[in-house]
Design a protein around this motif. Sequence first.
Motif, PDB file in Angstrom:
ATOM      1  N   TRP A  18       0.841  -1.213   0.000  1.00  0.00           N
ATOM      2  CA  TRP A  18       0.000   0.000   0.000  1.00  0.00           C
ATOM      3  C   TRP A  18       0.867   1.251   0.000  1.00  0.00           C
ATOM      4  O   TRP A  18       0.661   2.164  -0.814  1.00  0.00           O
ATOM      5  N   ILE A  19       1.848   1.270   0.899  1.00  0.00           N
ATOM      6  CA  ILE A  19       2.715   2.442   1.010  1.00  0.00           C
ATOM      7  C   ILE A  19       3.495   2.646  -0.286  1.00  0.00           C
ATOM      8  O   ILE A  19       3.645   3.780  -0.774  1.00  0.00           O
ATOM      9  N   GLY A  20       3.992   1.569  -0.843  1.00  0.00           N
ATOM     10  CA  GLY A  20       4.746   1.679  -2.092  1.00  0.00           C
ATOM     11  C   GLY A  20       3.878   2.181  -3.236  1.00  0.00           C
ATOM     12  O   GLY A  20       4.323   3.003  -4.058  1.00  0.00           O
ATOM     13  N   ARG A  21       2.657   1.680  -3.309  1.00  0.00           N
ATOM     14  CA  ARG A  21       1.740   2.124  -4.364  1.00  0.00           C
ATOM     15  C   ARG A  21       1.363   3.597  -4.188  1.00  0.00           C
ATOM     16  O   ARG A  21       1.258   4.343  -5.168  1.00  0.00           O
ATOM     17  N   PHE A  22       1.171   4.015  -2.944  1.00  0.00           N
ATOM     18  CA  PHE A  22       0.855   5.422  -2.685  1.00  0.00           C
ATOM     19  C   PHE A  22       2.026   6.308  -3.085  1.00  0.00           C
ATOM     20  O   PHE A  22       1.850   7.350  -3.728  1.00  0.00           O
ATOM     21  N   SER A  23       3.227   5.892  -2.746  1.00  0.00           N
ATOM     22  CA  SER A  23       4.406   6.657  -3.121  1.00  0.00           C
ATOM     23  C   SER A  23       4.514   6.789  -4.634  1.00  0.00           C
ATOM     24  O   SER A  23       4.779   7.881  -5.159  1.00  0.00           O
ATOM     25  N   ALA A  24       4.279   5.689  -5.352  1.00  0.00           N
ATOM     26  CA  ALA A  24       4.356   5.723  -6.816  1.00  0.00           C
ATOM     27  C   ALA A  24       3.284   6.626  -7.405  1.00  0.00           C
ATOM     28  O   ALA A  24       3.536   7.368  -8.372  1.00  0.00           O
ATOM     29  N   ALA A  25       2.078   6.575  -6.830  1.00  0.00           N
ATOM     30  CA  ALA A  25       0.984   7.414  -7.331  1.00  0.00           C
ATOM     31  C   ALA A  25       1.273   8.890  -7.101  1.00  0.00           C
ATOM     32  O   ALA A  25       1.015   9.733  -7.973  1.00  0.00           O
ATOM     33  N   VAL A  26       1.816   9.220  -5.934  1.00  0.00           N
ATOM     34  CA  VAL A  26       2.166  10.609  -5.632  1.00  0.00           C
ATOM     35  C   VAL A  26       3.252  11.100  -6.585  1.00  0.00           C
ATOM     36  O   VAL A  26       3.193  12.237  -7.086  1.00  0.00           O
ATOM     37  N   ALA A  27       4.238  10.237  -6.858  1.00  0.00           N
ATOM     38  CA  ALA A  27       5.300  10.625  -7.787  1.00  0.00           C
ATOM     39  C   ALA A  27       4.739  10.866  -9.189  1.00  0.00           C
ATOM     40  O   ALA A  27       5.116  11.821  -9.866  1.00  0.00           O
ATOM     41  N   GLU A  28       3.817   9.988  -9.604  1.00  0.00           N
ATOM     42  CA  GLU A  28       3.226  10.122 -10.934  1.00  0.00           C
ATOM     43  C   GLU A  28       2.376  11.386 -11.050  1.00  0.00           C
ATOM     44  O   GLU A  28       2.362  12.051 -12.083  1.00  0.00           O
ATOM     45  N   LYS A  29       1.678  11.712  -9.963  1.00  0.00           N
ATOM     46  CA  LYS A  29       0.748  12.848  -9.974  1.00  0.00           C
ATOM     47  C   LYS A  29       1.335  14.097  -9.327  1.00  0.00           C
ATOM     48  O   LYS A  29       0.604  15.055  -9.045  1.00  0.00           O
ATOM     49  N   LYS A  30       2.643  14.102  -9.125  1.00  0.00           N
ATOM     50  CA  LYS A  30       3.278  15.211  -8.403  1.00  0.00           C
ATOM     51  C   LYS A  30       2.974  16.562  -9.040  1.00  0.00           C
ATOM     52  O   LYS A  30       2.592  17.508  -8.344  1.00  0.00           O
ATOM     53  N   ASP A  31       3.125  16.652 -10.336  1.00  0.00           N
ATOM     54  CA  ASP A  31       2.908  17.938 -11.008  1.00  0.00           C
ATOM     55  C   ASP A  31       1.446  18.366 -10.913  1.00  0.00           C
ATOM     56  O   ASP A  31       1.149  19.564 -10.757  1.00  0.00           O
ATOM     57  N   TRP A  32       0.542  17.408 -11.024  1.00  0.00           N
ATOM     58  CA  TRP A  32      -0.889  17.723 -10.905  1.00  0.00           C
ATOM     59  C   TRP A  32      -1.221  18.223  -9.506  1.00  0.00           C
ATOM     60  O   TRP A  32      -1.939  19.226  -9.344  1.00  0.00           O
ATOM     61  N   LEU A  33      -0.694  17.545  -8.480  1.00  0.00           N
ATOM     62  CA  LEU A  33      -0.948  17.972  -7.105  1.00  0.00           C
ATOM     63  C   LEU A  33      -0.384  19.373  -6.854  1.00  0.00           C
ATOM     64  O   LEU A  33      -1.010  20.192  -6.174  1.00  0.00           O
ATOM     65  N   THR A  34       0.783  19.643  -7.417  1.00  0.00           N
ATOM     66  CA  THR A  34       1.375  20.967  -7.265  1.00  0.00           C
ATOM     67  C   THR A  34       0.561  22.017  -8.021  1.00  0.00           C
ATOM     68  O   THR A  34       0.387  23.146  -7.537  1.00  0.00           O
ATOM     69  N   GLU A  35       0.059  21.640  -9.178  1.00  0.00           N
ATOM     70  CA  GLU A  35      -0.796  22.559  -9.942  1.00  0.00           C
ATOM     71  C   GLU A  35      -2.052  22.916  -9.150  1.00  0.00           C
ATOM     72  O   GLU A  35      -2.457  24.095  -9.090  1.00  0.00           O
ATOM     73  N   LEU A  36      -2.659  21.912  -8.530  1.00  0.00           N
ATOM     74  CA  LEU A  36      -3.832  22.185  -7.694  1.00  0.00           C
ATOM     75  C   LEU A  36      -3.472  23.125  -6.551  1.00  0.00           C
ATOM     76  O   LEU A  36      -4.213  24.062  -6.236  1.00  0.00           O
ATOM     77  N   ASP A  37      -2.312  22.878  -5.937  1.00  0.00           N
ATOM     78  CA  ASP A  37      -1.900  23.684  -4.791  1.00  0.00           C
ATOM     79  C   ASP A  37      -1.474  25.080  -5.204  1.00  0.00           C
ATOM     80  O   ASP A  37      -1.568  26.027  -4.415  1.00  0.00           O
ATOM     81  N   SER A  38      -1.034  25.220  -6.440  1.00  0.00           N
ATOM     82  CA  SER A  38      -0.630  26.557  -6.903  1.00  0.00           C
ATOM     83  C   SER A  38      -1.821  27.491  -7.017  1.00  0.00           C
ATOM     84  O   SER A  38      -1.680  28.711  -6.921  1.00  0.00           O
ATOM     85  N   THR A  56       9.026   9.281  -0.984  1.00  0.00           N
ATOM     86  CA  THR A  56      10.289   8.693  -1.433  1.00  0.00           C
ATOM     87  C   THR A  56      11.164   8.355  -0.236  1.00  0.00           C
ATOM     88  O   THR A  56      11.777   7.276  -0.174  1.00  0.00           O
ATOM     89  N   ALA A  57      11.214   9.257   0.735  1.00  0.00           N
ATOM     90  CA  ALA A  57      11.980   9.009   1.955  1.00  0.00           C
ATOM     91  C   ALA A  57      11.416   7.819   2.723  1.00  0.00           C
ATOM     92  O   ALA A  57      12.173   7.004   3.276  1.00  0.00           O
ATOM     93  N   VAL A  58      10.098   7.699   2.743  1.00  0.00           N
ATOM     94  CA  VAL A  58       9.454   6.582   3.430  1.00  0.00           C
ATOM     95  C   VAL A  58       9.866   5.252   2.797  1.00  0.00           C
ATOM     96  O   VAL A  58      10.258   4.302   3.484  1.00  0.00           O
ATOM     97  N   VAL A  59       9.755   5.172   1.477  1.00  0.00           N
ATOM     98  CA  VAL A  59      10.073   3.929   0.776  1.00  0.00           C
ATOM     99  C   VAL A  59      11.550   3.568   0.944  1.00  0.00           C
ATOM    100  O   VAL A  59      11.899   2.391   1.143  1.00  0.00           O
TER     101      VAL A  59
END
Length: 213
Positions: free
Chosen positions: A12-32, A48-51
Amino acid sequence: MTTVGTATLQDWIGRFSAAVAEKKDWLTELDSAIGDADHGANMSRGMTAVVEKLGDTAPATIDELLKGVGMTLVSSVGGASGPLYGTFFLRTGMTAGAVAELDGAGLAAALRAGLEGIVARGKPEAGDKTMFDAMAPAVEVFENGVQRGIPLAEVAAGAARAAEAGRDATLPLVARKGRASYLGERSAGHLDPGAASTALLFDALAAAIAGDS
């Protein structure tokens, strides 16, 4: 699957980390649009640090696994995300306890404790336009599904759908918490980035429990 063990939760943790990495730019765009424009970068760095800290071998007990995730996030993620996600995983792990696996009821109780940790720390309520708007309905669907005896994979899939619906429901809301609240009415029309990453969290949990490739 009627129980989840440390290996599934590490997945679960690994999949969440991968999803966050994949969607990083989108999440930052939302936060911008309504925040500090750093949610994607912060969460990606933290996960990434967690994994990296977890390595390839799951800890022997669930509390050790999830408390380790929480402490790493608190120490490596800036802004509100680190303390909130860190608290979620710390409380989830504490409630799970020093066990190697959990049944559906045990996992539901652990997720509820994680949500309550976020409430204790940030005092969010439904409609505030925060991660709570995605997490609270997901946890409720998870609990209800377990109580009704629905197979665990279906329960988790339903919780993921509830989190996505909660995320989408933040679009028209006017923020009442955090940096976004400073924008007032201008915060409407934007998805909350914390709710967006929370939807990724529950989608990753559903995929790990289902064992999707």
